[in-house]
Design an enzyme around this catalytic site. Structure first.
Site, short mmCIF file in Angstrom:
data_model
loop_
_atom_site.label_atom_id
_atom_site.label_comp_id
_atom_site.label_asym_id
_atom_site.label_seq_id
_atom_site.Cartn_x
_atom_site.Cartn_y
_atom_site.Cartn_z
CD GLU A 17 -2.67 -1.24 0.24
OE1 GLU A 17 -3.30 -0.08 -0.42
OE2 GLU A 17 -3.85 -2.52 -0.32
CG ASN A 41 -0.66 5.21 -1.57
OD1 ASN A 41 -1.77 4.81 -2.10
ND2 ASN A 41 -1.12 5.22 -0.04
NE ARG A 68 -4.88 2.57 -6.48
CZ ARG A 68 -5.15 1.47 -6.46
NH1 ARG A 68 -4.53 1.13 -8.11
NH2 ARG A 68 -3.89 0.84 -5.66
#
Ligand SMILES: Nc1ncnc2c1ncn2[C@@H]1O[C@H](COP(=O)(O)OP(=O)(O)OP(=O)(O)O)[C@@H](O)[C@H]1O
Ligand SMILES: [Mg+2]
Lengths: 146, 117
Positions: A46, A50, A105
């Protein structure tokens, strides 16, 4: 501090897998459960995605640095980018909040990272970059140490 | 990444994913899956995750995106065989209710009943 590792790579999505493997191998020294390992792997994925998608807006020249530390039964991992930074951290951490719905997303990254870690720190400055640091106690190591 | 799509009678599409589903892999499979949903006029989409060893929020985006495409034709979505970690991720995201128990074959049979009313 019992062990540490630093990994630096450029912001290409191919490297997401590399980051997961490196951190997973580092944590494997503590003999974690499958669940603990897979949760740490998810947090790393994650944070790195990001950095690539948001921090560097898919510009592959960006540099991502991961610094992992093992201290007894605790693992602490920092994922750093020198990208655009986050304007409102509190809002970014809210479930379902995303600035990129058009590329599918879902705004779940921070919620997942928070749920799977014991502690999650988000430091970010606009124009300077973002550092995500998570810590997690590994249960098998906990029983060994105490 | 490796993945299979099988179109069964009654517009049931089964997608079986292998390996690791992350941001990188999702970008590679999305267009093909979308096309299959559209061309097969799919009414029921079954994600079989038995052979998927890892998934992050990219998987949530992929599944939610296809749910949106299926909405136009009142299509349903079912998730099979998620790992423990994936189950947690689906629950956080409000998709826990799509997880079904049982074998792919049984779910296809059962689900046809649901689809055909
Ligand atoms: N490293 C970063 N640099 C700049 N902005 C970021 C960074 N990480 C997160 N953000 C911002 O915080 C928001 C929320 O992040 P989060 O990971 O929760 O959701 P997402 O990435 O948008 O969606 P998902 O993770 O579900 O695919 C992002 O949409 C983005 O605006
Ligand atoms: Mg994210």
């Amino acid at each position: 501090m019992d062990n540490q590792m630093t990994l630096t790579f450029i912001a290409r999505s191919e490297n997401e897998g590399l980051a997961r493997v490196a951190v997973t191998s580092f944590i494997a020294q503590l003999d974690p459960t499958i669940e603990e390992l897979s949760e740490c792997k998810t947090i790393v994925s994650e944070a790195v995605s990001n950095a690539i998608i948001h921090g560097y807006a898919n510009n592959p020249n960006g540099i991502i640095t991961i610094h992992a530390i093992r201290d007894g039964a605790a693992i602490s991992v920092a994922i750093k980018d020198e990208g655009c930074g986050i304007e409102d951290i509190e809002q970014a951490r809210e479930p379902l909040y995303t600035t990129k719905p058009e590329i599918e997303r879902s705004g779940m990254g921070f919620t997942i990272m928070e749920s799977f870690s014991d502690f999650l720190q988000v430091e970010s400055n606009v124009g300077i970059g973002t550092v995500i640091t998570f810590t997690k106690q590994i249960s098998s190591a906990r029983t060994l140490v105490t | 990444m490796k993945f299979n799509m099988t179109l069964h009678p009654n517009q049931v599409l089964v997608i079986k994913l292998y390996g690791e589903l992350d941001h990188h892999q999702t970008e590679k499979v999305r267009a093909q899956i979308s096309k299959a949903i559209l061309q097969g006029n799919v009414k029921l989409l079954i994600w079989n995750l038995e052979q998927l060893h890892f998934m992050d929020s990219s998987g949530i985006g992929l599944i939610l995106g296809r749910i949106r495409e299926l909405r136009a034709v009142d299509g349903q979505t079912v998730i099979l065989n998620p790992s423990e970690t994936m189950q947690k991720i689906f629950k956080f995201s409000g998709l826990g209710g799509l997880i079904m128990e049982g074998s792919e074959q049984n779910v296809i049979l059962q689900a046809r009943g649901i689809v055909n009313g």
